[in-house]
Design a protein around this motif. Structure first.
Motif, PDB file in Angstrom:
ATOM      1  N   ALA A  38      11.589  -1.838   9.253  1.00  0.00           N
ATOM      2  CA  ALA A  38      10.257  -2.394   8.951  1.00  0.00           C
ATOM      3  C   ALA A  38       9.848  -3.396  10.027  1.00  0.00           C
ATOM      4  N   ASP A 168      -1.700  -6.452   9.032  1.00  0.00           N
ATOM      5  CA  ASP A 168      -1.815  -4.993   9.094  1.00  0.00           C
ATOM      6  C   ASP A 168      -0.634  -4.373   9.840  1.00  0.00           C
ATOM      7  N   LEU A 171       2.358  -4.452   7.653  1.00  0.00           N
ATOM      8  CA  LEU A 171       2.239  -3.405   6.624  1.00  0.00           C
ATOM      9  C   LEU A 171       2.607  -2.033   7.202  1.00  0.00           C
ATOM     10  N   ASP A 172       2.250  -1.785   8.464  1.00  0.00           N
ATOM     11  CA  ASP A 172       2.679  -0.543   9.118  1.00  0.00           C
ATOM     12  C   ASP A 172       4.202  -0.421   9.048  1.00  0.00           C
ATOM     13  N   HIS A 175       5.412   0.263   5.490  1.00  0.00           N
ATOM     14  CA  HIS A 175       5.083   1.631   5.116  1.00  0.00           C
ATOM     15  C   HIS A 175       6.114   2.606   5.675  1.00  0.00           C
ATOM     16  N   LEU A 176       6.409   2.463   6.959  1.00  0.00           N
ATOM     17  CA  LEU A 176       7.350   3.392   7.590  1.00  0.00           C
ATOM     18  C   LEU A 176       8.746   3.269   6.986  1.00  0.00           C
ATOM     19  N   GLY A 178       9.340   2.660   3.937  1.00  0.00           N
ATOM     20  CA  GLY A 178       9.314   3.036   2.519  1.00  0.00           C
ATOM     21  C   GLY A 178       9.315   1.851   1.581  1.00  0.00           C
ATOM     22  N   PRO A 180       7.078  -1.226  -0.465  1.00  0.00           N
ATOM     23  CA  PRO A 180       5.718  -1.350  -0.993  1.00  0.00           C
ATOM     24  C   PRO A 180       4.912  -2.459  -0.315  1.00  0.00           C
ATOM     25  N   VAL A 181       3.596  -2.319  -0.392  1.00  0.00           N
ATOM     26  CA  VAL A 181       2.701  -3.292   0.253  1.00  0.00           C
ATOM     27  C   VAL A 181       2.813  -4.681  -0.377  1.00  0.00           C
TER      28      VAL A 181
END
Lengths: 425, 425
Positions: A38, A168, A171-172, A175-176, A178, A180-181
């Motif tokens: 992450a 942002d 968050l990328d 996301h990658l 796995g 959560p936001v």
């Protein structure tokens, strides 16, 4: 990318709190590799979206200029390619730190055969309330992800676009990997009521609040927060020149401690000089400070020696100047220096310049500040300089975290007890 | 030896606070030998003044009986020769623990040659608010002296004479060791306003409050305290029988966890059984509990199997009975057990009975309680059983102290940085 117009701040913050709990649960059981992925992905995104971040920052800068905001504030707000490089480098450094979660801090066996381990766990949800420094967004977000904590970021309104662009990128990464936001959330309103809700803990959701900013912000958070706070209100830092001090170290260390950067919390504010070295040490130290543009406020002995010295009042011993000013006092003994520091210090950082090991040990034992330094600059009071990879802040409280707050200080612990059928008699 | 009639509680408590600060300062720099001498002398005084302590306790017991106070309360209040032996033994054990203050927790070198040590320091002043259990006076006093903290003790009014007699022995020890009386103070009034003043922190004097007593006391302290609190509100403790559980361990451990003593915080309150071992394990475990006089409240499957089982309601999963009652539920998987525990637990202590190492690791990793136990009784949740020599309480919060609070958990830390002239670039 604009702050949302929100009518029901309570409902918004409650939803953020619920998402944060889910994020915290996911992060607590995430693997070290997942968190590292992450963060490295986020670092890559910060690099890839550099232009977008600079554009967002330009909007913030323009709005700030229109409001007539001043130089130092603007300087902290501004992002440049070089500063983005620094942000990326910090995120990468944090990504590569050892993962603290699950680390066995200590373990032992009991006579009945029970094996007890004390292991690190995340704290849960960290609330960070900061003023308009976009880099705090990335540092705090990365430190929280690494330590397995969800974070709720509430930045200054003037850096809203910059912070959003940086979040942002985080968050990328989530996301990658796995995740959560809810792991990293930027409060999408600059309404001050949102801060009030965070200070109340969002219904038991927030475990710790970290304020990053000026004294008025920290003071408000410390007085209103209903959850624990990691912070320092001020850094009223002392340098004591012992009778055994080496002259060259006394001059260079004091100069660095005061003048390297005068606005940071580890900068020296008061110089104490043992009376036995007034004749030899005081003048060269003070003259070096004056040569660098530092104003001297001294007691009677200092004023007698230094023509340029202004008189120091009682208030000077209590003042964190955060500027090129230092208060200087002659003390009759090491004990008197310790007594002065214990009376006036904010218990952040204090230094002793001495060659006498017994004096150093006494200073180290008897002064109750977060950081004590021997023969080195007080400006080393910093998570990066301590080898923590970064810091979310510096704490002067005695509970849980003290000194630079890095990933280890953002963890708690639990006990794992392993048996084979033991019953308590 | 009587509680003082005080008109100005604020002034009294402020004076106690000032004395405590002086005591804390003296204890913080006291040598390990000085503190050990104080404690061993106190243990000797407890032995020598045994008769006086029993007489003081007789006064308390008589007053309590006159007020019509009940059995369990009277039992906790009563001192006997054997109980005084236990108190003396506890003080001696604490005296001989390693001294935590000044211990180097970790140390490392930086590339620039700085050597950084993280060392234990006392917290400062501990406020202990407890109900009428005279032994808490000695335990809390001894643990605080050992960890270099001053303590302000506010005991229940019904144990006032007993506590005073015990504190007198601690004061004998402090006196002989050359330590000031402010190190251990018993609030000389049973006015409840004194508790209110302590919860406000006595003007920044009290660093931590430790409540020892029933839920209503702990709840009041947690909601009103303006300083950190080390406590647990309840111990809603779970035992989970995995599909891989050994039958004999499942029976004996559950029986001990529930029935050894039902009123302590480490006693089990809910039993979760994996559906695959309902046929083999559930009945023998529950029958063993019933044979010892335990009431069973079960879900539909449990009621179908056990004639004596009453139905468990939603409220049962949320109830710490502190009595010979247990709620029993069948779960379809390890995951379901973890989800139930994370939802209902008070995060004090949970046990898994299993032979499958992967199930144990999952349980240990995913449940966020202070103490997790594998194949052993939950009633080991105790500072003495952990090898801490004693405990001032058990904490379920995540900040600073968690689980049994012994001398190490009553300390903070500071950094000592040793250099030879390093300047920050």
């Amino acid at each position: 990318m604009s702050a949302v117009e929100v009518t029901d701040i309570g409902a918004l913050m409650s939803e953020i709190g619920q998402k944060a709990r889910l994020g915290a649960r996911a992060l607590a059981i995430a693997s070290p590799e997942q968190k590292r992925t992450a963060l490295l992905t986020a670092a890559g995104a910060l690099n890839a979206h550099r232009k977008k971040i600079l554009q967002a920052n330009a909007l913030d800068m323009e709005a700030a200029r229109t409001k007539g905001i001043s130089g130092a504030f603007l300087d902290r707000l501004e992002l440049t390619d070089k500063r983005i490089d620094g942000i990326i480098e910090a995120v990468r450094t944090i990504a590569d730190l050892p993962d603290p979660v699950g680390t066995v801090i200590s373990e032992w066996d009991r006579p009945n055969g029970l094996h007890i381990e004390r292991v690190r766990t995340p704290l849960g949800v960290i609330g960070v309330i900061f003023e308009s420094r976009p880099n705090v967004t990335a540092d705090a977000g990365a430190l929280c992800i690494k330590s397995g904590n969800a974070v709720i970021l509430r930045g200054g309104s003037d850096s809203f676009h910059s912070s959003t662009a940086i979040v942002d990128c985080l968050l990328d990464g989530l996301h990658l990997a796995g995740l959560p936001v809810g792991c990293v959330q930027l409060v999408p309103t600059t309404d001050r009521e949102a801060v009030g809700e965070m200070l109340k803990g969002l219904g038991g959701t927030i475990d710790v609040i970290v304020p990053r900013g000026g004294k008025s912000l920290v003071a408000r958070v410390q007085s209103e927060a209903r959850v624990p706070v990691f912070a320092h209100l001020e850094g009223l830092v002392h340098v004591y020149i012992d009778r055994s001090a080496d002259l060259e170290k006394a001059v260079t260390v004091t100069l660095n401690a005061k003048m390297r950067r005068t606005g940071i919390c580890g900068a020296a504010e008061t110089l104490l000089v043992h009376q036995d070295v007034v004749a030899t040490h005081l003048k060269p130290i003070v003259e070096a400070l004056i040569a660098k543009g530092c104003e001297i406020r001294g007691d009677a002995q200092v004023q007698a020696l230094i023509a340029d010295a202004k008189p120091a009042t009682e208030q000077d011993w209590r003042t964190e100047y955060e500027d090129a000013i230092i208060s200087v006092k002659v003390v009759e003994s090491l004990e008197a220096a310790i007594a002065h520091i214990e009376h006036y210090s904010s218990h952040h950082t204090e230094a002793i310049i001495a060659e006498d090991a017994a004096a150093v040990e006494k200073f180290f034992n008897e002064i109750d500040s977060a950081i004590l330094v021997h023969n080195a600059s007080t400006q080393f009071a910093d998570g990066g300089e301590f080898g923590f990879g970064g810091e979310i802040g510096i704490a002067t409280g005695k509970m849980h975290a003290r000194g630079p707050v890095g990933v280890e200080q953002l963890t708690s612990f639990k006990y794992r007890v392993r048996g084979n059928g033991q019953l308590r008699p």
